[in-house]
Scaffold this active site. Structure first.
Site, PDB file in Angstrom:
ATOM      1  N   SER A  25       0.837  -1.207   0.000  1.00 41.04           N
ATOM      2  CA  SER A  25       0.000   0.000   0.000  1.00 41.04           C
ATOM      3  C   SER A  25       0.870   1.255   0.000  1.00 41.04           C
ATOM      4  CB  SER A  25      -0.875   0.052   1.250  1.00 41.04           C
ATOM      5  OG  SER A  25      -1.826  -0.972   1.242  1.00 41.04           O
ATOM      6  N   VAL A  71     -15.621   3.816   5.247  1.00 42.98           N
ATOM      7  CA  VAL A  71     -16.136   5.133   4.850  1.00 42.98           C
ATOM      8  C   VAL A  71     -17.422   5.029   4.028  1.00 42.98           C
ATOM      9  CG1 VAL A  71     -13.893   6.272   4.940  1.00 42.98           C
ATOM     10  CG2 VAL A  71     -14.652   5.234   2.792  1.00 42.98           C
ATOM     11  N   ALA A 103     -13.750   0.821  -6.372  1.00 49.35           N
ATOM     12  CA  ALA A 103     -14.890   0.838  -7.292  1.00 49.35           C
ATOM     13  C   ALA A 103     -15.255  -0.609  -7.591  1.00 49.35           C
ATOM     14  CB  ALA A 103     -14.524   1.559  -8.584  1.00 49.35           C
ATOM     15  N   TYR A 163      -9.896   2.785 -16.883  1.00 52.46           N
ATOM     16  CA  TYR A 163     -10.036   3.428 -15.569  1.00 52.46           C
ATOM     17  C   TYR A 163     -11.502   3.808 -15.317  1.00 52.46           C
ATOM     18  CZ  TYR A 163      -7.724   5.421 -11.493  1.00 52.46           C
ATOM     19  OH  TYR A 163      -7.297   5.664 -10.219  1.00 52.46           O
ATOM     20  N   LYS A 170     -12.088  10.302  -9.286  1.00 61.28           N
ATOM     21  CA  LYS A 170     -10.855  11.047  -8.979  1.00 61.28           C
ATOM     22  C   LYS A 170     -11.028  12.537  -9.296  1.00 61.28           C
ATOM     23  CE  LYS A 170      -8.098   7.871  -7.294  1.00 61.28           C
ATOM     24  NZ  LYS A 170      -7.952   7.787  -5.822  1.00 61.28           N
ATOM     25  N   THR A 201      -0.366  -2.268  -6.599  1.00 60.26           N
ATOM     26  CA  THR A 201      -0.899  -2.460  -5.240  1.00 60.26           C
ATOM     27  C   THR A 201      -2.170  -3.297  -5.374  1.00 60.26           C
ATOM     28  OG1 THR A 201      -2.279  -0.491  -5.431  1.00 60.26           O
ATOM     29  CG2 THR A 201      -0.098  -0.172  -4.455  1.00 60.26           C
ATOM     30  N   ALA A 203      -5.262  -2.272  -4.894  1.00 63.43           N
ATOM     31  CA  ALA A 203      -6.263  -1.477  -5.619  1.00 63.43           C
ATOM     32  C   ALA A 203      -5.950  -1.464  -7.122  1.00 63.43           C
ATOM     33  CB  ALA A 203      -6.315  -0.054  -5.070  1.00 63.43           C
TER      34      ALA A 203
HETATM   35  P1  NAD Z   1      -4.344  -0.255  -1.642  1.00 66.42           P
HETATM   36  O1  NAD Z   1      -5.288  -1.300  -2.122  1.00 66.42           O
HETATM   37  O2  NAD Z   1      -3.183  -0.688  -0.886  1.00 66.42           O
HETATM   38  O3  NAD Z   1      -5.149   0.831  -0.792  1.00 66.42           O
HETATM   39  C1  NAD Z   1      -6.501   1.156  -1.000  1.00 66.42           C
HETATM   40  C2  NAD Z   1      -7.085   1.325   0.385  1.00 66.42           C
HETATM   41  O4  NAD Z   1      -8.450   1.774   0.331  1.00 66.42           O
HETATM   42  C3  NAD Z   1      -7.089   0.008   1.185  1.00 66.42           C
HETATM   43  O5  NAD Z   1      -6.376   0.174   2.380  1.00 66.42           O
HETATM   44  C4  NAD Z   1      -8.550  -0.234   1.486  1.00 66.42           C
HETATM   45  O6  NAD Z   1      -8.760  -0.833   2.745  1.00 66.42           O
HETATM   46  C5  NAD Z   1      -9.083   1.203   1.465  1.00 66.42           C
HETATM   47  N1  NAD Z   1     -10.537   1.212   1.318  1.00 66.42           N
HETATM   48  C6  NAD Z   1     -11.288   0.782   0.271  1.00 66.42           C
HETATM   49  N2  NAD Z   1     -12.593   0.885   0.560  1.00 66.42           N
HETATM   50  C7  NAD Z   1     -12.668   1.391   1.827  1.00 66.42           C
HETATM   51  C8  NAD Z   1     -13.749   1.693   2.707  1.00 66.42           C
HETATM   52  N3  NAD Z   1     -15.024   1.482   2.365  1.00 66.42           N
HETATM   53  N4  NAD Z   1     -13.470   2.211   3.933  1.00 66.42           N
HETATM   54  C9  NAD Z   1     -12.188   2.397   4.315  1.00 66.42           C
HETATM   55  N5  NAD Z   1     -11.112   2.123   3.538  1.00 66.42           N
HETATM   56  C10 NAD Z   1     -11.362   1.612   2.315  1.00 66.42           C
HETATM   57  O7  NAD Z   1      -3.929   0.542  -2.950  1.00 66.42           O
HETATM   58  P2  NAD Z   1      -3.145   1.918  -3.174  1.00 66.42           P
HETATM   59  O8  NAD Z   1      -2.746   1.886  -4.586  1.00 66.42           O
HETATM   60  O9  NAD Z   1      -2.112   2.116  -2.123  1.00 66.42           O
HETATM   61  O10 NAD Z   1      -4.302   2.993  -3.049  1.00 66.42           O
HETATM   62  C11 NAD Z   1      -4.251   4.109  -2.185  1.00 66.42           C
HETATM   63  C12 NAD Z   1      -4.792   5.332  -2.921  1.00 66.42           C
HETATM   64  O11 NAD Z   1      -3.868   5.702  -3.938  1.00 66.42           O
HETATM   65  C13 NAD Z   1      -6.143   5.106  -3.617  1.00 66.42           C
HETATM   66  O12 NAD Z   1      -6.942   6.267  -3.476  1.00 66.42           O
HETATM   67  C14 NAD Z   1      -5.734   4.943  -5.072  1.00 66.42           C
HETATM   68  O13 NAD Z   1      -6.769   5.268  -5.980  1.00 66.42           O
HETATM   69  C15 NAD Z   1      -4.597   5.949  -5.118  1.00 66.42           C
HETATM   70  N6  NAD Z   1      -3.722   5.815  -6.285  1.00 66.42           N
HETATM   71  C16 NAD Z   1      -3.122   4.626  -6.551  1.00 66.42           C
HETATM   72  C17 NAD Z   1      -2.337   4.502  -7.680  1.00 66.42           C
HETATM   73  C18 NAD Z   1      -1.704   3.186  -8.030  1.00 66.42           C
HETATM   74  O14 NAD Z   1      -1.313   3.015  -9.184  1.00 66.42           O
HETATM   75  N7  NAD Z   1      -1.570   2.265  -7.100  1.00 66.42           N
HETATM   76  C19 NAD Z   1      -2.135   5.606  -8.528  1.00 66.42           C
HETATM   77  C20 NAD Z   1      -2.745   6.811  -8.210  1.00 66.42           C
HETATM   78  C21 NAD Z   1      -3.543   6.914  -7.089  1.00 66.42           C
END
Ligand code: NAD
Length: 271
Positions: A25, A71, A103, A163, A170, A201, A203
């Site tokens: 994460s 959330v 999503a 996406y 976003k 990750t 997600a």
């Molecule tokens: P990740 O899967 O490790 O983290 C996503 C987190 O969202 C998880 O900890 C999950 O428990 C939490 N989550 C989902 N639904 C939830 C809910 N109902 N209540 C509480 N928590 C909830 O993946 P990540 O890539 O570290 O994602 C973290 C953020 O970074 C996200 O917003 C993702 O969109 C964003 N992001 C990721 C990337 C990528 O390529 N990995 C790029 C840009 C932005």
């Protein structure tokens, strides 16, 4: 105090971090960097990742508490803050990290015309509106001059294949960031978004063809590489610190420069 700690001014600060699900994460890398800078950490975790959180917490002694957070509704979000304040009465929060995104599958793999309302609403509620929801419940616990950082992706402003609805979520998240920054700024609170390049990750695993996007960015970004969790964590620590005290309402790209390009230099064979 080490000189680095002095410059950042984060020693002893209290940070709430939402979004750790595994060692991959982005939020976990952020926890490690905030801990190095001297912060005390409290995590909000989704119950389905509870066993992983229990394993991870032993790796970072700076984690002072962790409580379930969902959330999806106002009530379940409120329950996190009730638990947090019950166990830590009068503790004020300096930093919040919102690294939450989700999503339903059909948001990515069904034609955009036919994704149903429930799926769209879930994606936007959890991935975007949750920033407002968390801020609302956090307000009584925030120190003045708090800094909140959320994570977004450049598909908010440009098309990225597969996406889908998450692009719309976003875009909404970035709007929430600006709106909240402007309305809470007079009380000293700052909010900023980091737009991360693609990183593998849990997600990201839900996005069909994600590996092709990674390859494309590596070949075409100005730095000719992908970013990693630690690149994002470094920027987060800066945004959390006094070094960025004049920055709010912004979306900062940590993407090896990819978002600054239209026609990549790589097509000229310049490597
Ligand atoms: P990740 O899967 O490790 O983290 C996503 C987190 O969202 C998880 O900890 C999950 O428990 C939490 N989550 C989902 N639904 C939830 C809910 N109902 N209540 C509480 N928590 C909830 O993946 P990540 O890539 O570290 O994602 C973290 C953020 O970074 C996200 O917003 C993702 O969109 C964003 N992001 C990721 C990337 C990528 O390529 N990995 C790029 C840009 C932005």
């Amino acid at each position: 105090m080490q000189s680095g700690e002095f410059i950042l001014g984060l020693n002893g600060k209290v940070a709430l971090v939402f979004g750790v699900a595994s060692e991959d994460s982005i939020a976990w890398a952020i926890c490690q960097r905030l801990a190095q800078a001297g912060c005390k950490l409290y995590l909000g975790y989704q119950k389905r990742f509870m066993s992983r959180i229990f394993q991870l917490k032993d790796k970072l002694p700076e984690i002072a508490g962790f409580y379930p957070l969902d959330v999806a509704s106002d009530q379940t979000t409120a329950e996190f803050f009730t638990e947090f304040s019950k166990e830590n009465p009068n503790l004020k929060v300096d930093i919040m990290v919102h690294a939450i995104g989700f999503a339903p599958r059909e948001c990515f793999d069904r034609h955009i015309l036919f994704v149903d309302d429930d799926a769209i609403n879930t994606a936007i509620t959890i991935s975007a509106n949750s920033l407002q929801r968390i801020m609302r419940h956090a307000m009584p616990h925030l120190n003045k001059k708090s800094s909140t950082i959320t994570l977004t992706y450049a598909a908010s402003t440009r098309f990225v294949p597969n996406y889908g609805v998450m692009s719309i979520a976003k875009a909404a998240l970035e709007s929430w960031t600006r709106e909240l920054a402007c309305q809470l700024g007079p009380d000293g609170h700052r909010l900023n978004a980091i737009s991360s390049g693609p990183i593998k990750t849990i997600a990201a695993g839900g996005i069909p063809g994600f590996d092709k996007i990674l390859d494309h960015v590596e070949e075409n970004s100005p730095l000719r590489r992908n970013v990693n969790q630690d690149d994002v964590a470094g920027c987060t620590v800066w945004l959390a610190s006094e070094l960025s005290s004049g920055v709010t309402g912004q979306c900062i790209h940590v993407d090896a420069g990819y978002s600054s390009t239209m026609v990549p230099g790589s097509i000229m064979g310049d490597d």
